[in-house]
Design an enzyme around this catalytic site. Sequence first.
Site, PDB file in Angstrom:
ATOM      1  N   SER A  60      31.335  29.382 -79.314  1.00  0.00           N
ATOM      2  CA  SER A  60      32.644  29.057 -78.739  1.00  0.00           C
ATOM      3  C   SER A  60      32.698  27.565 -78.460  1.00  0.00           C
ATOM      4  CB  SER A  60      32.828  29.785 -77.428  1.00  0.00           C
ATOM      5  OG  SER A  60      33.069  31.119 -77.678  1.00  0.00           O
ATOM      6  N   LYS A  91      43.529  22.373 -82.690  1.00  0.00           N
ATOM      7  CA  LYS A  91      42.873  23.667 -82.499  1.00  0.00           C
ATOM      8  C   LYS A  91      43.851  24.715 -82.993  1.00  0.00           C
ATOM      9  CE  LYS A  91      40.129  26.249 -79.178  1.00  0.00           C
ATOM     10  NZ  LYS A  91      40.598  27.578 -79.499  1.00  0.00           N
ATOM     11  N   ARG A  96      34.398  36.433 -86.873  1.00  0.00           N
ATOM     12  CA  ARG A  96      33.468  35.885 -85.894  1.00  0.00           C
ATOM     13  C   ARG A  96      32.739  36.991 -85.139  1.00  0.00           C
ATOM     14  NH1 ARG A  96      33.708  34.447 -80.488  1.00  0.00           N
ATOM     15  NH2 ARG A  96      32.365  32.696 -79.957  1.00  0.00           N
ATOM     16  N   GLU A 103      39.452  28.469 -89.631  1.00  0.00           N
ATOM     17  CA  GLU A 103      40.410  29.327 -88.942  1.00  0.00           C
ATOM     18  C   GLU A 103      41.438  29.810 -89.963  1.00  0.00           C
ATOM     19  OE1 GLU A 103      39.587  29.635 -85.804  1.00  0.00           O
ATOM     20  OE2 GLU A 103      41.333  30.403 -84.738  1.00  0.00           O
ATOM     21  N   LYS A 118      35.103  16.422 -81.461  1.00  0.00           N
ATOM     22  CA  LYS A 118      33.699  16.651 -81.827  1.00  0.00           C
ATOM     23  C   LYS A 118      33.055  15.310 -82.130  1.00  0.00           C
ATOM     24  CE  LYS A 118      35.612  19.840 -84.682  1.00  0.00           C
ATOM     25  NZ  LYS A 118      35.731  20.840 -85.750  1.00  0.00           N
TER      26      LYS A 118
HETATM   27  S1  IVH Z   1      35.109  23.724 -84.171  1.00  0.00           S
HETATM   28  C1  IVH Z   1      30.875  25.344 -82.459  1.00  0.00           C
HETATM   29  N1  IVH Z   1      37.544  23.174 -84.809  1.00  0.00           N
HETATM   30  O1  IVH Z   1      38.339  27.771 -81.654  1.00  0.00           O
HETATM   31  C2  IVH Z   1      32.239  25.783 -82.742  1.00  0.00           C
HETATM   32  N2  IVH Z   1      37.127  25.300 -83.840  1.00  0.00           N
HETATM   33  O2  IVH Z   1      37.480  28.384 -78.967  1.00  0.00           O
HETATM   34  C3  IVH Z   1      32.881  24.900 -83.765  1.00  0.00           C
HETATM   35  N3  IVH Z   1      39.110  26.720 -83.658  1.00  0.00           N
HETATM   36  O3  IVH Z   1      35.795  29.983 -82.592  1.00  0.00           O
HETATM   37  C4  IVH Z   1      34.311  25.168 -83.789  1.00  0.00           C
HETATM   38  N4  IVH Z   1      40.525  25.294 -84.543  1.00  0.00           N
HETATM   39  O4  IVH Z   1      37.650  29.665 -84.291  1.00  0.00           O
HETATM   40  C5  IVH Z   1      36.726  24.096 -84.275  1.00  0.00           C
HETATM   41  N5  IVH Z   1      39.659  22.534 -85.478  1.00  0.00           N
HETATM   42  C6  IVH Z   1      38.849  23.440 -84.954  1.00  0.00           C
HETATM   43  C7  IVH Z   1      39.318  24.703 -84.532  1.00  0.00           C
HETATM   44  C8  IVH Z   1      38.402  25.605 -83.968  1.00  0.00           C
HETATM   45  C9  IVH Z   1      40.388  26.500 -84.021  1.00  0.00           C
HETATM   46  C10 IVH Z   1      38.630  27.958 -83.034  1.00  0.00           C
HETATM   47  C11 IVH Z   1      37.339  28.471 -83.636  1.00  0.00           C
HETATM   48  C12 IVH Z   1      36.422  28.753 -82.483  1.00  0.00           C
HETATM   49  C13 IVH Z   1      37.369  28.731 -81.322  1.00  0.00           C
HETATM   50  C14 IVH Z   1      36.628  28.322 -80.072  1.00  0.00           C
END
Ligand code: IVH
Length: 683
Positions: A82, A111, A132, A166, A292
């Site tokens: 997460s 996101k 997931r 996603e 990130k």
């Molecule tokens: S990075 C270590 N980038 O948000 C996890 N996640 O709340 C790396 N999500 O399970 C995830 N857009 O499904 C990342 N641009 C994005 C994202 C994203 C949606 C979702 C993803 C994750 C969830 C976590």
Amino acid sequence: MGWIEFGHDDATTARIAALAEQIAHHSHLYYNEATPEISDAEFDALWDELKSLAPNHPQLRRVGAPVPPGSVKVEHRFPMRSLDKATGDDEVAHFVAETTAHGRRFVAQPKLDGSALSLEYRRGRLVRAATRGSGERGEDVTGNALRIPNIPDRLSWGGDCHVRGEVVMHLDVFREKYAEIAPNPRNLAAGSLRQKNIEAGKGDAADLTFHAYDVHFIPNEEKHPDSPDAPEFENDSESLSWLRKIGITPAEEVVVEGENDEDTTQALLIQTERWTQERETSAWELDGVVFKLDDLAKRELLGQTAHHPRWALAWKFPPEESTTVLLDIDWQTGRTGTVTPVSRVAPVVVSGVTVENTTLHNAGEVERLGISIGDKVRIVRRGDVIPKIIESLGPAKSSDIEGRFHADGEPFTGELPNPRSPQIPTHCPECSTELKMDGAFLRCFNLSCPARLTRSILYWCRALEMDGIGEKLVEQLCDVGLVKTIPDLYRLTSEELQSLERMAEKSATNVMNQLDNTRELPLDTFLFALGLPRIGPELATVFAGEICTMGNLLALTEDDQERLVAIDGVGDTVVDLLMTGISDRSAILEDFNQILTITDVARTEAPSGPLTDLSFCITGTLSRPRKEIALKIKAAGGKVVSTVSGKLDFLVAGENAGSKLEKATRLGVNVLSESDWEEMLQP
Ligand code: IVH
């Protein structure tokens, strides 16, 4: 024109069958048994030969043993973690301070609010797609993932990797096809990935889009010996560009950097503001921004907790909610006879929009919420298309509705209603026919219900893109009795139209022309425009590809049921809906058959044809509905996309084509007129 695929001779047909069989055999040995009998190069040669002879052969979209979605669990080779969440500016500053020893350069991505998916590629081929799930184990959804148009079954890089991203549903598609049956696109994305059939109420994976945010590589010492080594990246942004190059669509990203902590925090906050604004016009639902650390080695140093990596942060949009008072509940009958509750509330501003009505989705939802008229209610617009009541806060006080304004700025003068429980109607609000419960839905089964008639006519006109015929006109036509069934539209005269209020000669001519343009239409378009419950354009095409002629449609009997259910991806429920829909409308269908020319549709053997492997985008005003053109393209093996990119093969441009034509010209994409395109369809 070398790409045209002609009918195969017997020898080629036999070769195709033999290749498919060999590939199935060797795939099983390789992917499921891990005991390959032939070398990778030999396997690739079989694959390439089949691809050149029959590019759409189903075996090319199959790897290992396809399993029904949800029946097999998949252990994630790399756990799907997460993200740590934040909503305030200070939390962003804190995150920057915590990570700053490791760098001040971050990747910022929207996101996306959908469903996470992991794609496992081995030697460049998609072997497994998994949800997931718990993060450690997900569900195998390979079959449905392969239906997602931008997920390649083969990468242009022949190695081993796991791509994460996603899956989302385009909001336009959601509004057009699913808004009535599902609360939001996120639920639909998750449902579509996991469903077993193209089935009612769950959506179709073909309507989804995948956006990657991550890639993991199998260590070189563990990977298949013939696979190329994993590429080495210093930064995440490089890996995203690389993904784009090998055929994967990454989520949009920007790299932000600052001189010191304060500067960096500001740069990140600019992104939260930017995405707050872009959210309004975004094609997909977003629920925040992900930050990130760009430097991959530094990510390693920071590591992770059991729950989330320390190098990333999800900044979430503040919840968009408010409270108001439930004034009343109206019940409205829709095209398919579903009677939907609509709540009337005292005007309230939710994320900048004044809301006075909200949907309660279905009769079951009213009971589930346990709300009473006169209650103070909590209302949320969390990127959802329509704001929703999510809970009752008990009886309202008069101060709860003071100082409120309508959208036009006029003060709201309504009063607090007398508290009462909502009454679920027993009879249709339009035609008084007794209503029946159908799952959580309340339905009017009277086919001549006036509300159903106007809604069906509007659906017909929208499906055939007759935009000169709007709600007001349809209501007038029905009210004065000029139109009692859809076919009646085609008996209207210009004089009759002009006899209506506010209908000048010019508009009447426009309406007559639009109707004339739809007097001839193929069976698949006809079936879709008919608006049978849950039978949208895709299912209509699938059914038309089996039924083929209007004569067959009129003669459908129970004997055909089995044949229809046997179609790949079609379930019993939709076939039942089709059969009942057709038999209930037999008189109208006979009438249509007299008044319109409904042309035959070729039997769908496999979706291959002269347009196989080619992508098309459609723009501008054309002589027939875009949907019809799109269906024809798909039926001829082609793919229809909604945006122009350098990868697009053809843009079909009608009159007044605008930005898409400009972009296609700039990118050197071939532009076709409608007649050029028609020529391409000729075998
Ligand atoms: S990075 C270590 N980038 O948000 C996890 N996640 O709340 C790396 N999500 O399970 C995830 N857009 O499904 C990342 N641009 C994005 C994202 C994203 C949606 C979702 C993803 C994750 C969830 C976590």
